[in-house]
Design a protein around this motif. Structure first.
Motif, PDB file in Angstrom:
ATOM      1  N   GLY A  53       0.813  -1.209   0.000  1.00  0.00           N
ATOM      2  CA  GLY A  53       0.000   0.000   0.000  1.00  0.00           C
ATOM      3  C   GLY A  53       0.847   1.260   0.000  1.00  0.00           C
ATOM      4  N   ARG A  54       1.890   1.284   0.816  1.00  0.00           N
ATOM      5  CA  ARG A  54       2.781   2.454   0.843  1.00  0.00           C
ATOM      6  C   ARG A  54       3.476   2.643  -0.504  1.00  0.00           C
ATOM      7  N   LEU A  55       3.862   1.529  -1.133  1.00  0.00           N
ATOM      8  CA  LEU A  55       4.484   1.620  -2.456  1.00  0.00           C
ATOM      9  C   LEU A  55       3.494   2.181  -3.473  1.00  0.00           C
ATOM     10  N   ALA A  56       2.263   1.681  -3.432  1.00  0.00           N
ATOM     11  CA  ALA A  56       1.228   2.187  -4.344  1.00  0.00           C
ATOM     12  C   ALA A  56       1.004   3.679  -4.119  1.00  0.00           C
ATOM     13  N   GLY A  57       1.109   4.118  -2.874  1.00  0.00           N
ATOM     14  CA  GLY A  57       0.925   5.530  -2.563  1.00  0.00           C
ATOM     15  C   GLY A  57       2.007   6.420  -3.135  1.00  0.00           C
ATOM     16  N   LYS A  58       3.180   5.858  -3.398  1.00  0.00           N
ATOM     17  CA  LYS A  58       4.254   6.624  -4.044  1.00  0.00           C
ATOM     18  C   LYS A  58       4.035   6.689  -5.552  1.00  0.00           C
ATOM     19  N   VAL A  59       3.444   5.618  -6.101  1.00  0.00           N
ATOM     20  CA  VAL A  59       3.255   5.532  -7.553  1.00  0.00           C
ATOM     21  C   VAL A  59       2.017   6.297  -8.003  1.00  0.00           C
ATOM     22  N   ALA A  60       0.947   6.236  -7.192  1.00  0.00           N
ATOM     23  CA  ALA A  60      -0.328   6.886  -7.549  1.00  0.00           C
ATOM     24  C   ALA A  60      -0.229   8.375  -7.256  1.00  0.00           C
ATOM     25  N   ARG A  61       0.443   9.091  -8.137  1.00  0.00           N
ATOM     26  CA  ARG A  61       0.784  10.485  -7.855  1.00  0.00           C
ATOM     27  C   ARG A  61      -0.433  11.398  -7.788  1.00  0.00           C
ATOM     28  N   SER A  62      -1.423  11.168  -8.657  1.00  0.00           N
ATOM     29  CA  SER A  62      -2.611  12.031  -8.638  1.00  0.00           C
ATOM     30  C   SER A  62      -3.383  11.867  -7.337  1.00  0.00           C
ATOM     31  N   ALA A  63      -3.558  10.616  -6.910  1.00  0.00           N
ATOM     32  CA  ALA A  63      -4.269  10.363  -5.662  1.00  0.00           C
ATOM     33  C   ALA A  63      -3.493  10.934  -4.478  1.00  0.00           C
ATOM     34  N   ARG A  64      -2.173  10.777  -4.501  1.00  0.00           N
ATOM     35  CA  ARG A  64      -1.370  11.302  -3.399  1.00  0.00           C
ATOM     36  C   ARG A  64      -1.446  12.831  -3.361  1.00  0.00           C
ATOM     37  N   ARG A  65      -1.422  13.452  -4.528  1.00  0.00           N
ATOM     38  CA  ARG A  65      -1.509  14.916  -4.562  1.00  0.00           C
ATOM     39  C   ARG A  65      -2.834  15.400  -3.980  1.00  0.00           C
ATOM     40  N   ARG A  66      -3.932  14.716  -4.281  1.00  0.00           N
ATOM     41  CA  ARG A  66      -5.222  15.113  -3.696  1.00  0.00           C
ATOM     42  C   ARG A  66      -5.177  14.999  -2.177  1.00  0.00           C
ATOM     43  N   ALA A  67      -4.573  13.933  -1.675  1.00  0.00           N
ATOM     44  CA  ALA A  67      -4.455  13.769  -0.225  1.00  0.00           C
ATOM     45  C   ALA A  67      -3.569  14.867   0.378  1.00  0.00           C
ATOM     46  N   GLN A  68      -2.477  15.184  -0.298  1.00  0.00           N
ATOM     47  CA  GLN A  68      -1.592  16.242   0.199  1.00  0.00           C
ATOM     48  C   GLN A  68      -2.321  17.578   0.287  1.00  0.00           C
ATOM     49  N   ILE A  69      -3.094  17.894  -0.751  1.00  0.00           N
ATOM     50  CA  ILE A  69      -3.822  19.172  -0.761  1.00  0.00           C
ATOM     51  C   ILE A  69      -4.902  19.178   0.313  1.00  0.00           C
ATOM     52  N   ASN A  70      -5.638  18.083   0.448  1.00  0.00           N
ATOM     53  CA  ASN A  70      -6.679  18.008   1.485  1.00  0.00           C
ATOM     54  C   ASN A  70      -6.089  18.216   2.876  1.00  0.00           C
ATOM     55  N   LEU A  71      -4.981  17.571   3.156  1.00  0.00           N
ATOM     56  CA  LEU A  71      -4.373  17.699   4.476  1.00  0.00           C
ATOM     57  C   LEU A  71      -3.744  19.082   4.668  1.00  0.00           C
ATOM     58  N   TYR A  72      -3.230  19.669   3.595  1.00  0.00           N
ATOM     59  CA  TYR A  72      -2.677  21.027   3.660  1.00  0.00           C
ATOM     60  C   TYR A  72      -3.755  22.015   4.125  1.00  0.00           C
ATOM     61  N   TYR A  73      -4.971  21.842   3.602  1.00  0.00           N
ATOM     62  CA  TYR A  73      -6.083  22.712   3.972  1.00  0.00           C
ATOM     63  C   TYR A  73      -6.687  22.333   5.330  1.00  0.00           C
ATOM     64  N   CYS A  74      -6.845  21.029   5.562  1.00  0.00           N
ATOM     65  CA  CYS A  74      -7.618  20.574   6.728  1.00  0.00           C
ATOM     66  C   CYS A  74      -6.793  20.468   8.010  1.00  0.00           C
ATOM     67  N   LEU A  75      -5.532  20.100   7.891  1.00  0.00           N
ATOM     68  CA  LEU A  75      -4.692  19.915   9.088  1.00  0.00           C
ATOM     69  C   LEU A  75      -3.408  20.745   8.966  1.00  0.00           C
ATOM     70  N   PRO A  76      -3.528  22.059   8.818  1.00  0.00           N
ATOM     71  CA  PRO A  76      -2.332  22.889   8.662  1.00  0.00           C
ATOM     72  C   PRO A  76      -1.461  22.923   9.914  1.00  0.00           C
ATOM     73  N   GLU A  77      -2.036  22.546  11.060  1.00  0.00           N
ATOM     74  CA  GLU A  77      -1.261  22.535  12.301  1.00  0.00           C
ATOM     75  C   GLU A  77      -0.234  21.403  12.325  1.00  0.00           C
ATOM     76  N   ARG A  78      -0.433  20.416  11.454  1.00  0.00           N
ATOM     77  CA  ARG A  78       0.538  19.333  11.347  1.00  0.00           C
ATOM     78  C   ARG A  78       1.683  19.751  10.429  1.00  0.00           C
ATOM     79  N   SER A  79       2.888  19.311  10.743  1.00  0.00           N
ATOM     80  CA  SER A  79       4.032  19.621   9.891  1.00  0.00           C
ATOM     81  C   SER A  79       3.922  18.855   8.579  1.00  0.00           C
TER      82      SER A  79
END
Length: 324
Positions: A53-79
């Motif tokens: 699963g972690r390997l797939a998360g590195k390869v699935a760039r579009s899905a990972r980017r959506r998760a990165q953006i969601n967390l950037y907006y939703c959990l900005p208090e996290r590093s």
């Protein structure tokens, strides 16, 4: 998918000869792999599935980017590092939970029940004893279908709404597993009325509250550290179905190889609330359930697609996590 609709009341998946065509062979291999892994003891398969699963998360760039953006907006208090760790854990959790669902779809439900811990089960038992109509408010999690299947295996009639998948074989297999212990499946493109009818007939409903349905019928209300276009439908469903709305969230624990199901008290404060309050209360319950276990949430969805007039859609911001 018309061949699957044998009833005006519910969606019934039906095997088609076309599934034997070579274009589906890749899907068959995937289903076979899930079936094989479901036979492997969880203590052995979970580390493997987590790594894959972690390997797939590195390869699935579009899905990972959506998760990165969601967390950037939703959990900005996290590093940044903390948010990346959440995403890695999310991709690891996904196959682990889905294979548990496959195991439930193929094996003995009693064996799976021994690996499930309910937190707040007394709430469900009390509502069942009182013969109440119930709609579960369930945030998108990787093990989202398992609690409904388990309740159905105990004899509780369940009804859920779903989106058809593009691959018709996978759509057939997924929904056949969901219906293994009975219950009704209602396709979203058939409208909400069949779902309402089922709940009014005593089926306990399963409602996922966090998809973006656009601005027309939604309310812009707080969602974690940002805001979200939220459809306040559960308040109307509660009234028309004369049902209790009960928040629920499944959490797959890869260390213990068990599913923990968190059940919260009924949302009785919605009866006289306006749409804005209902929408915010829905998001509050999502936050309460997801914050302790952010890796269990499907952050790959376009949760924040609809913005207020004049604002750029987050996923269209090229400066955020530039596409590679």
């Amino acid at each position: 998918m018309e061949n699957n609709r044998k009833s005006q009341v519910e969606f019934i998946p039906q095997f088609q000869k076309a599934f034997l065509h070579p274009r589906y062979w890749g899907a068959w291999l995937g289903l076979g792999a899930f079936a094989a892994l479901a036979k492997v003891p969880p203590r052995l398969r979970d580390p493997l599935l987590g790594s894959l699963g972690r390997l797939a998360g590195k390869v699935a760039r579009s899905a990972r980017r959506r998760a990165q953006i969601n967390l950037y907006y939703c959990l900005p208090e996290r590093s940044e590092a903390e948010r990346e760790a959440i995403i890695d854990a999310m991709f690891a959790t996904a196959p682990q939970a889905m294979v548990m669902m496959a195991e439930l779809g193929m094996g003995n439900a009693a064996n799976i029940r021994q690996r499930v811990d309910w937190h707040g089960r007394e709430i469900i038992d009390r509502l069942r004893a009182a013969q109440e109509n119930v709609i579960f408010l369930v945030p998108h999690g990787w093990g989202v279908d398992i609690p409904a299947m388990l309740l159905a295996s105990e004899g509780q009639k369940m009804a859920a709404m779903f989106h058809n998948q593009r691959n018709q074989l996978l759509d057939y297999a997924w929904n056949a597993v969901r219906r293994r212990f009975g219950g009704r499946m209602h396709a979203r493109n058939d409208g909400i009325k069949p779902f309402i009818a089922s709940v009014r007939q005593g089926y306990w409903g399963y409602y996922l509250p966090d998809q973006d349905h656009g601005a027309e019928h939604s309310e812009f209300v707080d969602f974690f550290a940002t805001y979200k276009a939220t459809l306040p439908a559960v308040g109307r469903l509660m009234k028309v179905c004369r049902a209790k709305v009960v928040p629920l969230f499944p959490v797959y624990n890869s260390q213990t190889h068990r599913l923990e199901v968190y059940v919260r008290p009924p949302m009785d404060d919605l009866l006289t609330a306006d749409d804005r309050h209902i929408a915010r209360r829905m998001n509050e319950e999502v936050e309460v359930l997801v914050r302790p276990h952010p890796e269990q949430y499907t952050w790959i969805l376009k949760l924040l697609k609809t913005r207020k007039p004049g604002e750029t859609e987050p996923y269209a911001r090229d400066e955020l996590y530039a596409r590679k």
